[in-house]
Design a protein around this motif. Structure first.
Motif, PDB file in Angstrom:
ATOM      1  N   GLU A 209      29.585  42.417  32.744  1.00 18.70           N
ATOM      2  CA  GLU A 209      29.564  40.948  32.768  1.00 18.70           C
ATOM      3  C   GLU A 209      28.296  40.454  32.075  1.00 18.70           C
ATOM      4  O   GLU A 209      27.262  41.140  32.094  1.00 18.70           O
ATOM      5  N   ARG A 210      28.456  39.294  31.481  1.00 16.88           N
ATOM      6  CA  ARG A 210      27.300  38.679  30.835  1.00 16.88           C
ATOM      7  C   ARG A 210      26.632  37.774  31.857  1.00 16.88           C
ATOM      8  O   ARG A 210      27.292  37.137  32.671  1.00 16.88           O
ATOM      9  N   ALA A 211      25.278  37.687  31.805  1.00 20.49           N
ATOM     10  CA  ALA A 211      24.519  36.857  32.763  1.00 20.49           C
ATOM     11  C   ALA A 211      24.590  35.410  32.291  1.00 20.49           C
ATOM     12  O   ALA A 211      23.670  34.886  31.649  1.00 20.49           O
ATOM     13  N   LEU A 212      25.736  34.786  32.590  1.00 25.04           N
ATOM     14  CA  LEU A 212      25.975  33.395  32.214  1.00 25.04           C
ATOM     15  C   LEU A 212      26.428  32.647  33.464  1.00 25.04           C
ATOM     16  O   LEU A 212      26.872  33.259  34.434  1.00 25.04           O
ATOM     17  N   PRO A 213      26.356  31.320  33.444  1.00 19.13           N
ATOM     18  CA  PRO A 213      26.718  30.538  34.641  1.00 19.13           C
ATOM     19  C   PRO A 213      28.188  30.734  35.017  1.00 19.13           C
ATOM     20  O   PRO A 213      29.030  31.065  34.178  1.00 19.13           O
ATOM     21  N   ASP A 214      28.471  30.530  36.313  1.00 14.91           N
ATOM     22  CA  ASP A 214      29.873  30.582  36.789  1.00 14.91           C
ATOM     23  C   ASP A 214      30.757  29.725  35.887  1.00 14.91           C
ATOM     24  O   ASP A 214      30.376  28.612  35.530  1.00 14.91           O
ATOM     25  N   GLY A 215      31.931  30.312  35.542  1.00 13.24           N
ATOM     26  CA  GLY A 215      32.901  29.512  34.789  1.00 13.24           C
ATOM     27  C   GLY A 215      32.611  29.407  33.303  1.00 13.24           C
ATOM     28  O   GLY A 215      33.408  28.862  32.536  1.00 13.24           O
ATOM     29  N   HIS A 216      31.494  29.983  32.859  1.00 15.66           N
ATOM     30  CA  HIS A 216      31.182  29.925  31.412  1.00 15.66           C
ATOM     31  C   HIS A 216      32.310  30.624  30.642  1.00 15.66           C
ATOM     32  O   HIS A 216      32.763  31.706  31.049  1.00 15.66           O
TER      33      HIS A 216
ATOM     34  N   ASP B   2      32.364  32.344  28.083  1.00 16.99           N
ATOM     35  CA  ASP B   2      32.038  33.676  27.547  1.00 16.99           C
ATOM     36  C   ASP B   2      31.886  34.732  28.640  1.00 16.99           C
ATOM     37  O   ASP B   2      31.580  35.891  28.358  1.00 16.99           O
ATOM     38  N   ARG B   3      32.074  34.336  29.891  1.00  9.07           N
ATOM     39  CA  ARG B   3      32.024  35.320  30.981  1.00  9.07           C
ATOM     40  C   ARG B   3      33.285  36.184  30.917  1.00  9.07           C
ATOM     41  O   ARG B   3      34.398  35.690  30.707  1.00  9.07           O
ATOM     42  N   ASN B   4      33.140  37.474  31.116  1.00  6.88           N
ATOM     43  CA  ASN B   4      34.335  38.332  31.152  1.00  6.88           C
ATOM     44  C   ASN B   4      35.224  37.942  32.332  1.00  6.88           C
ATOM     45  O   ASN B   4      36.454  38.046  32.261  1.00  6.88           O
ATOM     46  N   ARG B   5      34.587  37.469  33.406  1.00  5.97           N
ATOM     47  CA  ARG B   5      35.383  37.025  34.558  1.00  5.97           C
ATOM     48  C   ARG B   5      36.340  35.909  34.143  1.00  5.97           C
ATOM     49  O   ARG B   5      37.517  35.895  34.527  1.00  5.97           O
ATOM     50  N   SER B   6      35.858  34.967  33.319  1.00  5.44           N
ATOM     51  CA  SER B   6      36.721  33.843  32.894  1.00  5.44           C
ATOM     52  C   SER B   6      37.964  34.367  32.183  1.00  5.44           C
ATOM     53  O   SER B   6      39.081  33.914  32.430  1.00  5.44           O
ATOM     54  N   MET B   7      37.781  35.351  31.316  1.00  5.45           N
ATOM     55  CA  MET B   7      38.915  35.887  30.543  1.00  5.45           C
ATOM     56  C   MET B   7      39.860  36.655  31.447  1.00  5.45           C
ATOM     57  O   MET B   7      41.087  36.458  31.416  1.00  5.45           O
ATOM     58  N   VAL B   8      39.343  37.522  32.309  1.00  5.15           N
ATOM     59  CA  VAL B   8      40.213  38.351  33.153  1.00  5.15           C
ATOM     60  C   VAL B   8      40.945  37.487  34.175  1.00  5.15           C
ATOM     61  O   VAL B   8      42.130  37.676  34.452  1.00  5.15           O
ATOM     62  N   GLU B   9      40.264  36.468  34.685  1.00  6.96           N
ATOM     63  CA  GLU B   9      40.936  35.546  35.631  1.00  6.96           C
ATOM     64  C   GLU B   9      42.093  34.834  34.945  1.00  6.96           C
ATOM     65  O   GLU B   9      43.201  34.741  35.474  1.00  6.96           O
ATOM     66  N   ALA B  10      41.830  34.358  33.732  1.00  8.37           N
ATOM     67  CA  ALA B  10      42.846  33.556  33.038  1.00  8.37           C
ATOM     68  C   ALA B  10      44.026  34.392  32.572  1.00  8.37           C
ATOM     69  O   ALA B  10      45.176  33.943  32.619  1.00  8.37           O
ATOM     70  N   THR B  11      43.767  35.626  32.126  1.00  9.93           N
ATOM     71  CA  THR B  11      44.861  36.419  31.518  1.00  9.93           C
ATOM     72  C   THR B  11      45.588  37.294  32.519  1.00  9.93           C
ATOM     73  O   THR B  11      46.728  37.681  32.292  1.00  9.93           O
ATOM     74  N   LEU B  12      44.945  37.642  33.633  1.00 11.00           N
ATOM     75  CA  LEU B  12      45.558  38.640  34.529  1.00 11.00           C
ATOM     76  C   LEU B  12      45.564  38.201  35.984  1.00 11.00           C
ATOM     77  O   LEU B  12      46.619  38.115  36.618  1.00 11.00           O
ATOM     78  N   VAL B  13      44.395  37.895  36.529  1.00 10.36           N
ATOM     79  CA  VAL B  13      44.278  37.704  37.983  1.00 10.36           C
ATOM     80  C   VAL B  13      45.030  36.462  38.466  1.00 10.36           C
ATOM     81  O   VAL B  13      45.836  36.536  39.400  1.00 10.36           O
TER      82      VAL B  13
END
Ligand code: 6PG
Length: 243
Positions: free
Chosen positions: A67-74, A76-87
Protein backbone atom coordinates in the motif's frame (compact mmCIF):
# COMPACT_ATOMS: atom_id res chain seq x y z
CA UNK A 1 7.84 -22.50 -11.99
CA UNK A 2 5.56 -22.42 -15.05
CA UNK A 3 5.63 -19.62 -17.64
CA UNK A 4 2.62 -19.02 -19.89
CA UNK A 5 2.83 -16.49 -22.73
CA UNK A 6 -0.60 -15.26 -23.81
CA UNK A 7 -1.65 -13.00 -26.66
CA UNK A 8 -2.53 -9.83 -24.77
CA UNK A 9 -3.44 -8.33 -21.37
CA UNK A 10 -7.07 -9.52 -21.62
CA UNK A 11 -5.93 -13.11 -22.07
CA UNK A 12 -3.56 -12.73 -19.10
CA UNK A 13 -6.41 -11.35 -16.97
CA UNK A 14 -8.75 -14.21 -17.87
CA UNK A 15 -6.06 -16.83 -17.20
CA UNK A 16 -5.18 -15.17 -13.89
CA UNK A 17 -8.82 -15.21 -12.78
CA UNK A 18 -9.08 -18.89 -13.70
CA UNK A 19 -5.92 -19.72 -11.75
CA UNK A 20 -7.10 -17.76 -8.70
CA UNK A 21 -10.56 -19.37 -8.89
CA UNK A 22 -9.02 -22.86 -9.11
CA UNK A 23 -6.82 -22.20 -6.07
CA UNK A 24 -9.77 -20.82 -4.07
CA UNK A 25 -12.00 -23.74 -5.04
CA UNK A 26 -9.52 -26.56 -4.46
CA UNK A 27 -7.77 -25.27 -1.33
CA UNK A 28 -8.23 -27.30 1.85
CA UNK A 29 -8.68 -25.84 5.32
CA UNK A 30 -11.28 -23.46 6.71
CA UNK A 31 -9.96 -20.31 4.99
CA UNK A 32 -8.12 -19.38 1.80
CA UNK A 33 -5.61 -16.61 2.55
CA UNK A 34 -4.47 -14.73 -0.52
CA UNK A 35 -2.34 -11.62 -1.05
CA UNK A 36 -3.45 -9.27 -3.81
CA UNK A 37 -1.30 -7.01 -5.97
CA UNK A 38 -2.05 -3.36 -6.49
CA UNK A 39 -1.28 -1.31 -9.57
CA UNK A 40 -3.04 -1.53 -12.93
CA UNK A 41 -2.27 -5.03 -14.25
CA UNK A 42 -4.53 -7.08 -11.94
CA UNK A 43 -7.60 -4.83 -12.30
CA UNK A 44 -9.04 -6.81 -15.21
CA UNK A 45 -8.40 -10.11 -13.42
CA UNK A 46 -10.22 -8.79 -10.33
CA UNK A 47 -13.13 -7.73 -12.55
CA UNK A 48 -13.31 -11.28 -13.97
CA UNK A 49 -13.36 -12.67 -10.41
CA UNK A 50 -16.01 -10.19 -9.30
CA UNK A 51 -18.23 -11.64 -12.04
CA UNK A 52 -17.99 -15.09 -10.39
CA UNK A 53 -20.00 -14.77 -7.16
CA UNK A 54 -20.60 -18.53 -7.24
CA UNK A 55 -17.03 -19.18 -6.08
CA UNK A 56 -16.63 -20.06 -2.36
CA UNK A 57 -15.81 -16.46 -1.39
CA UNK A 58 -16.95 -16.96 2.21
CA UNK A 59 -13.68 -18.86 2.79
CA UNK A 60 -11.52 -16.10 1.32
CA UNK A 61 -9.32 -13.93 3.56
CA UNK A 62 -7.65 -11.34 1.35
CA UNK A 63 -4.50 -9.41 2.29
CA UNK A 64 -3.32 -6.39 0.32
CA UNK A 65 0.25 -7.10 -0.82
CA UNK A 66 1.35 -3.50 -0.49
CA UNK A 67 0.00 0.00 0.00
CA UNK A 68 1.05 3.53 -0.64
CA UNK A 69 1.17 5.94 2.36
CA UNK A 70 -1.65 8.14 1.10
CA UNK A 71 -4.83 9.43 2.80
CA UNK A 72 -7.89 7.18 3.15
CA UNK A 73 -9.84 7.01 -0.09
CA UNK A 74 -7.02 8.48 -2.20
CA UNK A 75 -7.50 7.20 -5.80
CA UNK A 76 -3.87 6.02 -5.92
CA UNK A 77 -4.29 3.77 -2.87
CA UNK A 78 -4.23 0.08 -3.78
CA UNK A 79 -7.11 -0.31 -1.34
CA UNK A 80 -9.23 2.03 -3.51
CA UNK A 81 -8.63 -0.14 -6.59
CA UNK A 82 -9.17 -3.51 -4.89
CA UNK A 83 -12.32 -2.28 -3.13
CA UNK A 84 -13.77 -0.95 -6.37
CA UNK A 85 -12.91 -3.92 -8.61
CA UNK A 86 -13.32 -6.89 -6.27
CA UNK A 87 -14.36 -6.39 -2.65
CA UNK A 88 -17.42 -4.19 -3.09
CA UNK A 89 -18.81 -5.96 -6.19
CA UNK A 90 -18.60 -9.30 -4.34
CA UNK A 91 -19.94 -7.82 -1.11
CA UNK A 92 -17.07 -9.29 0.93
CA UNK A 93 -17.33 -8.46 4.64
CA UNK A 94 -14.79 -6.15 6.33
CA UNK A 95 -13.46 -9.10 8.35
CA UNK A 96 -12.46 -10.83 5.12
CA UNK A 97 -9.91 -8.25 4.02
CA UNK A 98 -6.70 -7.10 5.72
CA UNK A 99 -5.75 -3.67 4.45
CA UNK A 100 -2.28 -2.25 5.10
CA UNK A 101 -3.34 1.03 6.70
CA UNK A 102 -0.64 3.73 6.83
CA UNK A 103 -2.41 5.86 9.43
CA UNK A 104 -0.13 5.51 12.44
CA UNK A 105 2.35 7.95 14.00
CA UNK A 106 5.10 6.36 11.90
CA UNK A 107 4.98 4.07 8.88
CA UNK A 108 7.05 1.56 10.83
CA UNK A 109 4.31 1.48 13.47
CA UNK A 110 1.71 1.02 10.75
CA UNK A 111 3.72 -1.87 9.29
CA UNK A 112 3.96 -3.46 12.74
CA UNK A 113 0.19 -3.20 13.18
CA UNK A 114 -0.38 -4.69 9.72
CA UNK A 115 2.06 -7.49 10.56
CA UNK A 116 0.07 -8.33 13.70
CA UNK A 117 -3.04 -8.54 11.53
CA UNK A 118 -1.26 -10.75 9.00
CA UNK A 119 -0.11 -13.20 11.68
CA UNK A 120 -3.66 -13.37 13.01
CA UNK A 121 -5.09 -14.35 9.63
CA UNK A 122 -2.18 -16.34 8.14
CA UNK A 123 -0.53 -17.81 11.24
CA UNK A 124 2.95 -17.27 12.66
CA UNK A 125 5.04 -17.66 10.62
CA UNK A 126 2.53 -16.49 7.98
CA UNK A 127 1.50 -18.97 5.32
CA UNK A 128 -0.42 -17.56 2.37
CA UNK A 129 -2.28 -20.02 0.14
CA UNK A 130 -1.65 -17.71 -2.81
CA UNK A 131 0.19 -14.47 -3.53
CA UNK A 132 -0.85 -12.60 -6.66
CA UNK A 133 1.94 -10.25 -7.73
CA UNK A 134 2.65 -7.75 -10.46
CA UNK A 135 6.02 -6.40 -11.54
CA UNK A 136 7.19 -2.91 -12.37
CA UNK A 137 9.41 -2.03 -15.35
CA UNK A 138 12.31 -1.69 -12.88
CA UNK A 139 11.71 -5.23 -11.61
CA UNK A 140 10.02 -4.30 -8.33
CA UNK A 141 7.15 -6.34 -6.98
CA UNK A 142 4.71 -5.40 -4.23
CA UNK A 143 6.67 -2.49 -2.75
CA UNK A 144 10.01 -4.30 -2.76
CA UNK A 145 12.37 -2.31 -4.94
CA UNK A 146 15.69 -3.31 -6.54
CA UNK A 147 18.76 -2.08 -4.70
CA UNK A 148 16.97 -1.72 -1.39
CA UNK A 149 18.27 -3.52 1.68
CA UNK A 150 16.15 -6.65 2.36
CA UNK A 151 12.98 -5.64 4.24
CA UNK A 152 12.90 -7.31 7.65
CA UNK A 153 9.99 -9.14 9.25
CA UNK A 154 6.79 -10.18 7.51
CA UNK A 155 5.41 -6.70 6.76
CA UNK A 156 7.71 -3.68 6.43
CA UNK A 157 7.82 0.03 5.64
CA UNK A 158 9.77 0.70 2.45
CA UNK A 159 10.56 3.61 0.18
CA UNK A 160 10.11 3.68 -3.58
CA UNK A 161 12.79 5.31 -5.78
CA UNK A 162 12.92 9.14 -5.87
CA UNK A 163 11.12 9.39 -9.23
CA UNK A 164 8.10 7.46 -7.94
CA UNK A 165 4.90 9.13 -6.80
CA UNK A 166 3.85 8.04 -3.28
CA UNK A 167 7.34 6.97 -2.20
CA UNK A 168 6.50 5.75 1.31
CA UNK A 169 5.01 2.27 1.29
CA UNK A 170 3.97 -0.67 3.44
CA UNK A 171 4.60 -4.09 1.91
CA UNK A 172 4.61 -7.81 2.52
CA UNK A 173 8.26 -8.81 2.56
CA UNK A 174 10.22 -11.33 0.52
CA UNK A 175 10.16 -13.68 3.53
CA UNK A 176 6.35 -13.64 3.57
CA UNK A 177 5.96 -13.96 -0.20
CA UNK A 178 8.50 -16.77 -0.50
CA UNK A 179 6.48 -18.78 2.00
CA UNK A 180 3.28 -18.63 -0.06
CA UNK A 181 2.05 -22.06 -1.13
CA UNK A 182 1.51 -20.69 -4.66
CA UNK A 183 2.59 -17.57 -6.55
CA UNK A 184 0.67 -16.06 -9.44
CA UNK A 185 2.72 -13.36 -11.20
CA UNK A 186 1.15 -11.14 -13.88
CA UNK A 187 3.36 -9.15 -16.25
CA UNK A 188 2.13 -7.34 -19.37
CA UNK A 189 3.56 -4.66 -21.65
CA UNK A 190 6.78 -4.18 -23.61
CA UNK A 191 8.12 -1.78 -20.97
CA UNK A 192 8.57 -4.77 -18.65
CA UNK A 193 10.29 -7.05 -21.16
CA UNK A 194 13.84 -6.36 -19.96
CA UNK A 195 12.99 -6.77 -16.27
CA UNK A 196 11.05 -9.98 -17.00
CA UNK A 197 13.97 -11.44 -18.97
CA UNK A 198 16.34 -10.54 -16.12
CA UNK A 199 13.97 -12.01 -13.53
CA UNK A 200 13.59 -15.32 -15.39
CA UNK A 201 17.29 -15.63 -16.21
CA UNK A 202 17.93 -17.26 -12.85
CA UNK A 203 18.92 -16.29 -9.31
CA UNK A 204 19.78 -12.65 -8.83
CA UNK A 205 19.16 -9.47 -6.84
CA UNK A 206 15.77 -8.48 -8.26
CA UNK A 207 12.92 -8.84 -5.77
CA UNK A 208 11.05 -11.45 -7.83
CA UNK A 209 14.30 -13.38 -8.35
CA UNK A 210 14.64 -13.62 -4.56
CA UNK A 211 11.00 -14.61 -4.17
CA UNK A 212 10.95 -17.16 -7.00
CA UNK A 213 14.41 -18.66 -6.59
CA UNK A 214 14.58 -22.11 -5.11
CA UNK A 215 11.18 -21.98 -3.43
CA UNK A 216 9.23 -25.10 -2.69
CA UNK A 217 5.75 -23.96 -3.78
CA UNK A 218 4.18 -23.54 -7.20
CA UNK A 219 4.67 -20.44 -9.30
CA UNK A 220 2.68 -19.53 -12.39
CA UNK A 221 4.01 -16.58 -14.40
CA UNK A 222 1.39 -15.21 -16.78
CA UNK A 223 2.75 -12.75 -19.35
CA UNK A 224 1.63 -11.31 -22.68
CA UNK A 225 3.64 -11.40 -25.93
CA UNK A 226 4.82 -7.82 -25.44
CA UNK A 227 6.32 -8.54 -22.02
CA UNK A 228 7.85 -11.77 -23.40
CA UNK A 229 9.58 -9.95 -26.28
CA UNK A 230 13.05 -10.02 -24.66
CA UNK A 231 12.95 -13.67 -23.55
CA UNK A 232 15.34 -16.18 -25.17
CA UNK A 233 13.77 -18.48 -27.83
CA UNK A 234 13.73 -21.55 -25.59
CA UNK A 235 11.79 -19.68 -22.92
CA UNK A 236 9.37 -18.38 -25.56
CA UNK A 237 8.63 -21.83 -26.95
CA UNK A 238 8.23 -23.15 -23.40
CA UNK A 239 5.83 -20.34 -22.60
CA UNK A 240 3.72 -20.71 -25.73
CA UNK A 241 3.29 -24.46 -25.38
CA UNK A 242 -0.12 -25.43 -24.04
CA UNK A 243 0.87 -28.52 -22.13
C1 6PG B 1 2.01 -0.99 -6.49
C2 6PG B 1 1.89 -2.43 -6.87
C3 6PG B 1 3.12 -2.82 -7.60
C4 6PG B 1 2.68 -3.25 -8.96
C5 6PG B 1 3.74 -2.94 -9.95
C6 6PG B 1 3.20 -3.09 -11.37
O1 6PG B 1 1.60 -0.61 -5.40
O2 6PG B 1 2.46 -0.24 -7.37
O3 6PG B 1 1.51 -3.28 -5.93
O4 6PG B 1 3.94 -3.73 -7.04
O5 6PG B 1 2.36 -4.62 -8.97
O6 6PG B 1 4.14 -1.59 -9.75
O7 6PG B 1 2.22 -2.09 -11.53
P1 6PG B 1 1.27 -2.08 -12.82
O8 6PG B 1 0.46 -3.33 -12.73
O9 6PG B 1 0.46 -0.82 -12.64
O10 6PG B 1 2.18 -2.04 -14.01
Amino acid sequence: MRLRILADPDAVAAAAADAFAAALTTSEGPTFVAALAGGRTPRAAYAHLAARPELPWARARLVLGDERALPDGHPDRNRSMVEATLVRPLGLSPGQVLWLEPGEATLEAAAARAQAGLLEVAGDPPRLELALLGMGADGHTASLFPGQPPARGWVAATEAPPDTAARRRITLTTSTLRRARALLVLVTGADKAAALAATLAGPGPLPLQSILHDRAGEALILVDEAAASALPPDRVSEGRSDD
